[in-house]
Write a protein that holds these residues in place. Structure first.
Motif, PDB file in Angstrom:
ATOM      1  N   VAL A 400       0.749  -1.217  -0.060  1.00 57.86           N
ATOM      2  CA  VAL A 400      -0.086  -0.079  -0.014  1.00 57.86           C
ATOM      3  C   VAL A 400       0.973   1.081  -0.022  1.00 57.86           C
ATOM      4  CG1 VAL A 400      -1.762   1.291   1.381  1.00 57.86           C
ATOM      5  CG2 VAL A 400      -2.012  -1.222   0.914  1.00 57.86           C
ATOM      6  N   ALA A 401       2.001   1.258   0.702  1.00 57.14           N
ATOM      7  CA  ALA A 401       2.906   2.590   0.836  1.00 57.14           C
ATOM      8  C   ALA A 401       3.443   2.667  -0.598  1.00 57.14           C
ATOM      9  CB  ALA A 401       4.000   2.108   2.029  1.00 57.14           C
ATOM     10  N   GLY A 411      -4.026  10.803  -6.472  1.00 56.49           N
ATOM     11  CA  GLY A 411      -4.714   9.566  -6.607  1.00 56.49           C
ATOM     12  C   GLY A 411      -4.758   9.144  -4.871  1.00 56.49           C
ATOM     13  N   ARG A 412      -5.350   8.104  -4.581  1.00 56.24           N
ATOM     14  CA  ARG A 412      -5.305   7.304  -3.186  1.00 56.24           C
ATOM     15  C   ARG A 412      -5.528   6.086  -3.262  1.00 56.24           C
ATOM     16  NH1 ARG A 412     -10.836   8.120  -0.144  1.00 56.24           N
ATOM     17  NH2 ARG A 412     -12.230   8.270  -1.836  1.00 56.24           N
ATOM     18  N   VAL A 413      -5.305   5.340  -2.174  1.00 59.35           N
ATOM     19  CA  VAL A 413      -5.778   3.602  -2.085  1.00 59.35           C
ATOM     20  C   VAL A 413      -6.230   3.628  -0.733  1.00 59.35           C
ATOM     21  CG1 VAL A 413      -4.436   1.589  -1.503  1.00 59.35           C
ATOM     22  CG2 VAL A 413      -3.530   3.423  -3.188  1.00 59.35           C
ATOM     23  N   LEU A 414      -7.396   2.888  -0.823  1.00 62.23           N
ATOM     24  CA  LEU A 414      -7.959   2.402   0.389  1.00 62.23           C
ATOM     25  C   LEU A 414      -8.047   0.841   0.283  1.00 62.23           C
ATOM     26  CD1 LEU A 414      -9.679   3.263   3.106  1.00 62.23           C
ATOM     27  CD2 LEU A 414     -11.770   3.259   1.412  1.00 62.23           C
ATOM     28  N   LEU A 415      -7.863   0.138   1.406  1.00 64.66           N
ATOM     29  CA  LEU A 415      -8.007  -1.219   1.564  1.00 64.66           C
ATOM     30  C   LEU A 415      -9.072  -1.388   2.901  1.00 64.66           C
ATOM     31  CD1 LEU A 415      -5.855  -1.787  -0.591  1.00 64.66           C
ATOM     32  CD2 LEU A 415      -4.954  -3.696   0.891  1.00 64.66           C
ATOM     33  N   ARG A 416     -10.102  -2.194   2.845  1.00 60.51           N
ATOM     34  CA  ARG A 416     -10.716  -2.494   3.855  1.00 60.51           C
ATOM     35  C   ARG A 416     -11.537  -3.915   3.661  1.00 60.51           C
ATOM     36  NH1 ARG A 416     -16.300  -1.519   2.472  1.00 60.51           N
ATOM     37  NH2 ARG A 416     -16.770  -1.711   4.829  1.00 60.51           N
ATOM     38  N   SER A 417     -11.751  -4.597   5.022  1.00 57.89           N
ATOM     39  CA  SER A 417     -12.502  -5.869   4.945  1.00 57.89           C
ATOM     40  C   SER A 417     -14.027  -5.514   5.101  1.00 57.89           C
ATOM     41  CB  SER A 417     -11.925  -6.685   6.135  1.00 57.89           C
ATOM     42  OG  SER A 417     -12.306  -5.894   7.353  1.00 57.89           O
ATOM     43  N   SER A 418     -14.721  -6.231   4.324  1.00 56.05           N
ATOM     44  CA  SER A 418     -16.353  -6.062   4.064  1.00 56.05           C
ATOM     45  C   SER A 418     -16.794  -6.490   5.360  1.00 56.05           C
ATOM     46  CB  SER A 418     -16.819  -6.707   3.127  1.00 56.05           C
ATOM     47  OG  SER A 418     -18.185  -6.694   3.208  1.00 56.05           O
ATOM     48  N   GLY A 419     -17.769  -5.553   5.869  1.00 49.42           N
ATOM     49  CA  GLY A 419     -18.447  -5.707   7.064  1.00 49.42           C
ATOM     50  C   GLY A 419     -19.730  -6.785   6.961  1.00 49.42           C
ATOM     51  N   THR A 420     -20.034  -6.876   5.569  1.00 55.66           N
ATOM     52  CA  THR A 420     -21.313  -7.735   5.496  1.00 55.66           C
ATOM     53  C   THR A 420     -21.095  -9.014   4.645  1.00 55.66           C
ATOM     54  OG1 THR A 420     -21.655  -6.531   3.533  1.00 55.66           O
ATOM     55  CG2 THR A 420     -22.705  -5.742   5.418  1.00 55.66           C
ATOM     56  N   GLU A 421     -19.731  -9.119   4.021  1.00 52.21           N
ATOM     57  CA  GLU A 421     -19.342 -10.213   3.025  1.00 52.21           C
ATOM     58  C   GLU A 421     -18.105 -10.843   3.444  1.00 52.21           C
ATOM     59  OE1 GLU A 421     -21.012 -10.038  -1.128  1.00 52.21           O
ATOM     60  OE2 GLU A 421     -20.928  -8.031  -0.506  1.00 52.21           O
ATOM     61  N   PRO A 422     -17.821 -11.931   3.072  1.00 55.27           N
ATOM     62  CA  PRO A 422     -16.483 -12.542   3.626  1.00 55.27           C
ATOM     63  C   PRO A 422     -15.306 -12.249   2.363  1.00 55.27           C
ATOM     64  CG  PRO A 422     -17.675 -14.099   2.426  1.00 55.27           C
ATOM     65  CD  PRO A 422     -18.530 -12.977   2.676  1.00 55.27           C
ATOM     66  N   LEU A 423     -14.817 -10.972   2.182  1.00 58.96           N
ATOM     67  CA  LEU A 423     -14.084 -10.287   1.241  1.00 58.96           C
ATOM     68  C   LEU A 423     -13.280  -9.093   1.644  1.00 58.96           C
ATOM     69  CD1 LEU A 423     -15.546  -7.793  -0.179  1.00 58.96           C
ATOM     70  CD2 LEU A 423     -16.584  -9.709  -1.408  1.00 58.96           C
ATOM     71  N   VAL A 424     -12.113  -8.759   1.039  1.00 60.97           N
ATOM     72  CA  VAL A 424     -11.505  -7.584   1.195  1.00 60.97           C
ATOM     73  C   VAL A 424     -11.605  -6.753  -0.166  1.00 60.97           C
ATOM     74  CG1 VAL A 424      -9.125  -6.474   1.348  1.00 60.97           C
ATOM     75  CG2 VAL A 424      -9.815  -8.524   2.644  1.00 60.97           C
ATOM     76  N   ARG A 442      -2.492  -4.852  -8.897  1.00 59.87           N
ATOM     77  CA  ARG A 442      -1.246  -5.398  -8.153  1.00 59.87           C
ATOM     78  C   ARG A 442      -1.539  -5.334  -6.801  1.00 59.87           C
ATOM     79  NH1 ARG A 442       1.724  -1.737 -10.557  1.00 59.87           N
ATOM     80  NH2 ARG A 442       2.202  -0.306  -8.873  1.00 59.87           N
ATOM     81  N   LEU A 443      -2.191  -4.686  -6.365  1.00 62.29           N
ATOM     82  CA  LEU A 443      -2.635  -4.903  -4.577  1.00 62.29           C
ATOM     83  C   LEU A 443      -3.570  -5.882  -4.490  1.00 62.29           C
ATOM     84  CD1 LEU A 443      -3.154  -1.130  -3.511  1.00 62.29           C
ATOM     85  CD2 LEU A 443      -1.377  -2.348  -2.815  1.00 62.29           C
ATOM     86  N   ALA A 444      -4.405  -6.104  -5.530  1.00 66.50           N
ATOM     87  CA  ALA A 444      -5.282  -7.483  -5.210  1.00 66.50           C
ATOM     88  C   ALA A 444      -4.667  -8.491  -5.337  1.00 66.50           C
ATOM     89  CB  ALA A 444      -6.520  -7.297  -6.512  1.00 66.50           C
ATOM     90  N   ASP A 445      -3.564  -8.583  -6.199  1.00 61.28           N
ATOM     91  CA  ASP A 445      -2.611 -10.088  -6.185  1.00 61.28           C
ATOM     92  C   ASP A 445      -2.012 -10.105  -4.704  1.00 61.28           C
ATOM     93  OD1 ASP A 445      -3.696 -10.431  -8.691  1.00 61.28           O
ATOM     94  OD2 ASP A 445      -1.659  -9.521  -9.695  1.00 61.28           O
ATOM     95  N   VAL A 446      -1.440  -8.709  -4.221  1.00 59.91           N
ATOM     96  CA  VAL A 446      -0.828  -9.205  -2.917  1.00 59.91           C
ATOM     97  C   VAL A 446      -1.622  -9.528  -1.992  1.00 59.91           C
ATOM     98  CG1 VAL A 446       0.358  -7.630  -1.179  1.00 59.91           C
ATOM     99  CG2 VAL A 446       0.865  -7.180  -3.716  1.00 59.91           C
ATOM    100  N   VAL A 447      -3.242  -8.909  -1.805  1.00 60.66           N
ATOM    101  CA  VAL A 447      -3.937  -9.410  -0.818  1.00 60.66           C
ATOM    102  C   VAL A 447      -4.127 -10.896  -0.692  1.00 60.66           C
ATOM    103  CG1 VAL A 447      -6.270  -9.334   0.083  1.00 60.66           C
ATOM    104  CG2 VAL A 447      -5.179  -7.068  -0.875  1.00 60.66           C
TER     105      VAL A 447
END
Length: 452
Positions: A400-401, A411-424, A442-447
């Protein structure tokens, strides 16, 4: 075992994660916790119970009603109505508790239980925690205190709920919309009857799609998560605009006359300026989340409207609004809260107010929505990963950094875990869409590699 309550009640696959036993137990626990909190003091408690059209809602509703009545709560069953209708009726009828059975925009196999406190407001986190603790204690063998005889709750149908709610919606509109042609996509959900009726009573010519729920087709290739059919219908019928709801109708997205999407940020922008003109935008402030497009923030700055941003989730938007007396807030996803007229996001009310603005100004929706320019934003949902480690993974933090350094101030980046579904959720915003897409992937692959 993880926390049962997410950001929007308790959700899961119906009859697997969310069983009849769980729904019944949570309802009894809610009754006990609210009784202990003094909510029922001095009177016989009453609850309003509604649901969306999912097939599983039929047995889950029966379980919730049984649980409440067994705990001494009288129940008013309002049937299939939107979440905001249940919230409104809870307040309007002076009920002590509201319960909505829905999984909102989730696919049909899912369902959920959402509780409302007196007045139609979402329960505080503390009360949800106490309900969960009470439920778990009973599941571990602690007995319930059960009323008998005349002490058990009584159950009756409340058939006036539909008309009462629609009358409320029409009563708060600033103007009619005679001459406007509107296509409504009800997502085969809870708004399938309510939204077309409300728009028609407000004077619009209404064309409907997604308004034939059969219990199995809710959200299926329709509604606010699938706009293609709405786009096509608006263009085909030469409509002025289209409105799309999700399964429980607490959100609204729109399309203009050419079929272009108008998202929650743009709707907020249009309503903010309309409310400011009417003198109802208290403290000249709108509340949004960190997921709002940077273009929305820039538009509000240019128009001289103050913006307060919260964590993702309409409950956090609502908390900020209530704490500081703000009148308007919402999310990019279409959850829009007009606090003078609703205690939660209300998709039908939002659509009505948007269409009323088009009618009042004589301007097209595209022209009104052009108040903000959406910067390219890519959102990728990464499934089958351990979302609990989003904030603790060093590999992810480093990625992310690096992405933020590459994007700089544009631009900007935001990663968060869903509060209603099993996903990021991976969100990247940039001036150039190809750059945003590349960074997001690229970030999704790292996740996947770091949390998989």
């Amino acid at each position: 075992m993880g926390r049962l309550f997410g950001t929007d009640g308790v959700r899961g696959v119906a009859n697997a994660d969310l069983t009849a036993e769980l729904a019944l137990g949570l309802s009894v626990a809610a009754a006990h916790v609210l009784a202990e909190a003094g909510t029922f003091e001095g009177h016989r408690p009453v609850a309003v119970v509604g649901r969306d059209p999912r097939a599983s809602g039929e047995f889950l509703e029966a379980a919730v009603v049984a649980g409440l009545a067994s705990a001494g709560v009288d129940v008013l069953r309002v049937g299939v109505l939107p979440t905001p209708a249940v919230a409104y009726l809870t307040g309007a009828l002076g009920a002590d508790l509201g319960v909505m059975l829905s999984a909102s925009h989730n696919a049909m196999p899912d369902n959920g239980v959402k509780f409302f406190a007196r007045g139609g407001h979402k329960l505080a986190d503390e009360l949800e925690d106490r309900i969960e603790q009470t439920y778990r204690a009973h599941a571990s063998g602690e007995p319930w205190d059960r009323p008998t005889g005349a002490g058990v709750g009584r159950v009756r149908e409340y058939d006036q709920g539909f008309d009462n709610y629609v009358a409320h919606l029409i009563g708060v509109l600033p103007n009619r919309m005679d001459g406007l042609k509107v296509v409504i996509d009800g997502a085969h959900g809870a708004a399938a009857r309510v939204s077309p009726e409300a728009f028609a009573r407000a004077g619009a010519e209404v064309i409907t799609i997604g308004t034939e729920p059969d219990g199995l087709n809710i959200n299926h290739e329709c509604g606010s998560t699938h706009l293609d059919k709405l786009r096509a219908a608006v263009v085909e019928h030469g409509a002025d605009l289209g409105v799309a709801h999700d399964g429980d109708a607490d959100r609204c997205l729109a399309v203009d006359a050419k079929g272009n999407e108008v998202d929650g940020d743009q709707i907020l922008a249009v309503l903010a300026l309309a409310m400011r003109e009417a003198g109802s935008l208290r403290k000249n402030t709108v509340v949004a989340t960190v997921m709002s497009n940077l273009g929305f923030k820039l538009a509000m700055e240019r128009e001289g409207v103050d913006l307060v941003q919260t964590a993702v989730g309409d409950r956090y938007v609502l908390e900020e609004m209530k704490a500081h007396g703000f009148a308007l807030g919402g999310e990019q996803s279409g959850h829009v809260i007009v606090l003078d007229h609703a205690t939660t996001g209300d998709g039908t009310l939002t659509g009505l107010m948007l269409a009323a603005r088009v009618a009042a100004t004589g301007r097209s929706l595209a022209d009104l929505a052009a108040v903000m320019e959406r910067l390219p934003q890519i959102l990728i949902n990464v499934r089958d990963v351990d979302k609990s480690r989003v904030k603790t993974s060093q590999e992810l933090s480093d990625a992310v950094a690096a992405a933020e350094a590459e994007l700089g101030s544009t631009g900007r980046v935001l990663l968060r875990s869903s509060g209603t579904e099993p996903l990021v959720r991976v969100m990247v915003e940039a001036a150039d869409i190809e750059q945003a897409r590349a960074v997001a992937q690229r970030l999704a692959d790292v996740v996947k590699s770091a949390l998989g």
